[in-house]
Design a protein around this motif. Structure first.
Motif, mmCIF file in Angstrom:
data_model
loop_
_atom_site.group_PDB
_atom_site.id
_atom_site.type_symbol
_atom_site.label_atom_id
_atom_site.label_comp_id
_atom_site.label_asym_id
_atom_site.label_seq_id
_atom_site.Cartn_x
_atom_site.Cartn_y
_atom_site.Cartn_z
ATOM 1 N N GLU A 128 2.621 9.306 3.313
ATOM 2 C CA GLU A 128 3.046 9.003 5.031
ATOM 3 C C GLU A 128 2.482 8.572 5.536
ATOM 4 O OE1 GLU A 128 3.693 13.057 6.308
ATOM 5 O OE2 GLU A 128 4.719 12.995 5.480
ATOM 6 N N ARG A 129 1.237 8.163 5.962
ATOM 7 C CA ARG A 129 0.063 7.469 6.671
ATOM 8 C C ARG A 129 0.485 6.048 6.838
ATOM 9 N NH1 ARG A 129 -3.108 7.674 1.772
ATOM 10 N NH2 ARG A 129 -3.629 5.659 1.044
ATOM 11 N N PHE A 130 1.172 5.853 5.875
ATOM 12 C CA PHE A 130 1.906 4.696 6.819
ATOM 13 C C PHE A 130 3.078 4.641 7.763
ATOM 14 C CE2 PHE A 130 -0.494 3.442 2.502
ATOM 15 C CZ PHE A 130 -1.601 3.201 3.056
ATOM 16 N N VAL A 171 4.887 12.923 -10.433
ATOM 17 C CA VAL A 171 4.908 13.619 -9.338
ATOM 18 C C VAL A 171 5.459 12.857 -8.006
ATOM 19 C CG1 VAL A 171 4.366 15.780 -7.873
ATOM 20 C CG2 VAL A 171 3.537 15.232 -9.723
ATOM 21 N N ARG A 172 6.352 12.810 -7.538
ATOM 22 C CA ARG A 172 6.888 11.079 -6.513
ATOM 23 C C ARG A 172 6.969 12.064 -5.112
ATOM 24 N NH1 ARG A 172 9.244 6.403 -5.676
ATOM 25 N NH2 ARG A 172 10.865 6.368 -4.308
ATOM 26 N N ALA A 173 6.756 13.221 -5.049
ATOM 27 C CA ALA A 173 6.959 14.784 -3.635
ATOM 28 C C ALA A 173 5.579 14.116 -3.235
ATOM 29 C CB ALA A 173 7.792 15.489 -4.549
ATOM 30 N N ALA A 174 4.262 14.259 -4.213
ATOM 31 C CA ALA A 174 2.790 14.194 -3.574
ATOM 32 C C ALA A 174 3.128 12.711 -3.330
ATOM 33 C CB ALA A 174 2.441 15.259 -4.848
ATOM 34 N N GLY A 175 3.476 11.443 -4.298
ATOM 35 C CA GLY A 175 3.387 10.477 -3.827
ATOM 36 C C GLY A 175 3.591 9.812 -2.535
ATOM 37 N N ALA A 195 1.087 -0.976 -0.078
ATOM 38 C CA ALA A 195 -0.078 0.074 0.253
ATOM 39 C C ALA A 195 1.184 1.354 -0.294
ATOM 40 C CB ALA A 195 -1.206 -0.340 0.967
ATOM 41 N N TYR A 196 1.450 0.953 0.837
ATOM 42 C CA TYR A 196 3.171 2.757 0.702
ATOM 43 C C TYR A 196 3.510 2.595 -0.688
ATOM 44 C CZ TYR A 196 6.604 4.882 1.811
ATOM 45 O OH TYR A 196 7.749 6.350 2.136
ATOM 46 N N GLU A 197 3.835 1.342 -1.298
ATOM 47 C CA GLU A 197 4.241 1.639 -2.997
ATOM 48 C C GLU A 197 3.359 1.847 -3.702
ATOM 49 O OE1 GLU A 197 7.192 -0.989 -5.538
ATOM 50 O OE2 GLU A 197 5.954 -2.325 -3.913
ATOM 51 N N ALA A 198 2.080 1.672 -2.997
ATOM 52 C CA ALA A 198 1.227 2.384 -4.281
ATOM 53 C C ALA A 198 0.468 3.532 -3.938
ATOM 54 C CB ALA A 198 -0.123 1.195 -3.885
ATOM 55 N N SER A 199 1.269 3.678 -3.090
ATOM 56 C CA SER A 199 0.927 5.377 -2.749
ATOM 57 C C SER A 199 1.736 6.531 -3.203
ATOM 58 C CB SER A 199 0.758 6.262 -1.026
ATOM 59 O OG SER A 199 -0.144 5.084 -0.474
ATOM 60 N N LEU A 200 3.547 5.860 -3.430
ATOM 61 C CA LEU A 200 4.388 6.431 -3.579
ATOM 62 C C LEU A 200 3.995 6.809 -5.488
ATOM 63 C CD1 LEU A 200 7.666 4.646 -2.827
ATOM 64 C CD2 LEU A 200 6.383 7.335 -1.429
ATOM 65 N N GLY A 201 3.034 6.024 -6.314
ATOM 66 C CA GLY A 201 3.124 5.898 -7.129
ATOM 67 C C GLY A 201 1.296 6.917 -7.554
ATOM 68 N N GLN A 202 0.546 7.273 -7.008
ATOM 69 C CA GLN A 202 -0.950 7.464 -6.952
ATOM 70 C C GLN A 202 -0.627 8.832 -7.840
ATOM 71 O OE1 GLN A 202 -2.318 6.844 -3.336
ATOM 72 N NE2 GLN A 202 -4.588 8.048 -4.507
ATOM 73 N N VAL A 203 0.182 9.479 -7.982
ATOM 74 C CA VAL A 203 0.333 10.962 -8.261
ATOM 75 C C VAL A 203 1.505 10.518 -9.089
ATOM 76 C CG1 VAL A 203 0.425 13.099 -8.339
ATOM 77 C CG2 VAL A 203 -0.063 12.183 -6.792
ATOM 78 N N PRO A 204 1.364 10.454 -10.804
ATOM 79 C CA PRO A 204 2.016 9.943 -11.914
ATOM 80 C C PRO A 204 3.053 11.253 -12.119
ATOM 81 C CG PRO A 204 -0.595 8.843 -12.767
ATOM 82 C CD PRO A 204 -0.333 9.677 -11.218
#
Length: 154
Positions: A102-104, A93-97, A82-91
């Motif tokens: 961060e919630r994890f 823009v790694r900072a937004a991911g 889930a952490y990894e999926a969140s990192l890629g959630q904003v294609p």
């Protein structure tokens, strides 16, 4: 303790509490504490705010910050995907991911870092452990678990 003992059972007045603090900080202990705070402030300023070369690598700052403030963070192994999926959630823009992921992150003392594994590709520590939202970090499992006693506050 002496100051509190003199006022046992009394209603605390904010103005009077300020005088109590002045009394505490006016002692030898207070001066030692003040000197230590100034020393840590200087170390922080030198390490994080002052640098000679504006384009030099600052990759070590995260680790130094953790050491300075005696803390680090890790992701539960059960939350890794889930952490990894969140990192890629904003294609793109790694900072937004990172903000979404961060919630994890679970706060841990820096000395507990050896109880984790470093996931270089994700840039995060992974910990195999139980976690309760109310009680926090529980039993840590894995090769380093022999160093941790269940119920110990991390």
């Amino acid at each position: 303790m002496v100051i509190l003992g003199r006022h046992d059972g009394a209603v605390v007045d904010e103005g009077e509490a300020r005088l109590w603090l002045d009394e505490v900080y006016g002692t030898d202990w207070g001066q030692e504490w003040y000197d230590e705070v100034l020393q840590h402030r200087t170390v922080f300023t030198d390490a994080f705010l002052g640098f000679a070369h504006p384009f030099s690598s600052r990759d070590d700052l995260g680790e130094r910050f953790d050491e300075l403030f005696d803390g680090t963070e890790a992701v539960l192994s059960s939350d890794r995907d889930a952490y990894e999926a969140s990192l890629g959630q904003v294609p793109g823009v790694r900072a937004a991911g990172r903000l979404l992921a961060e919630r994890f992150l679970i706060p841990m003392p820096f000395w507990a870092a050896p109880l984790t594994t470093w996931e270089k590709r994700l840039g995060v520590r992974i910990v195999e452990a139980d976690y309760d939202e109310r009680l926090g970090l529980g039993e840590i499992r894995g090769p380093a678990a022999r160093e941790y006693q269940a119920g110990e506050v991390l």
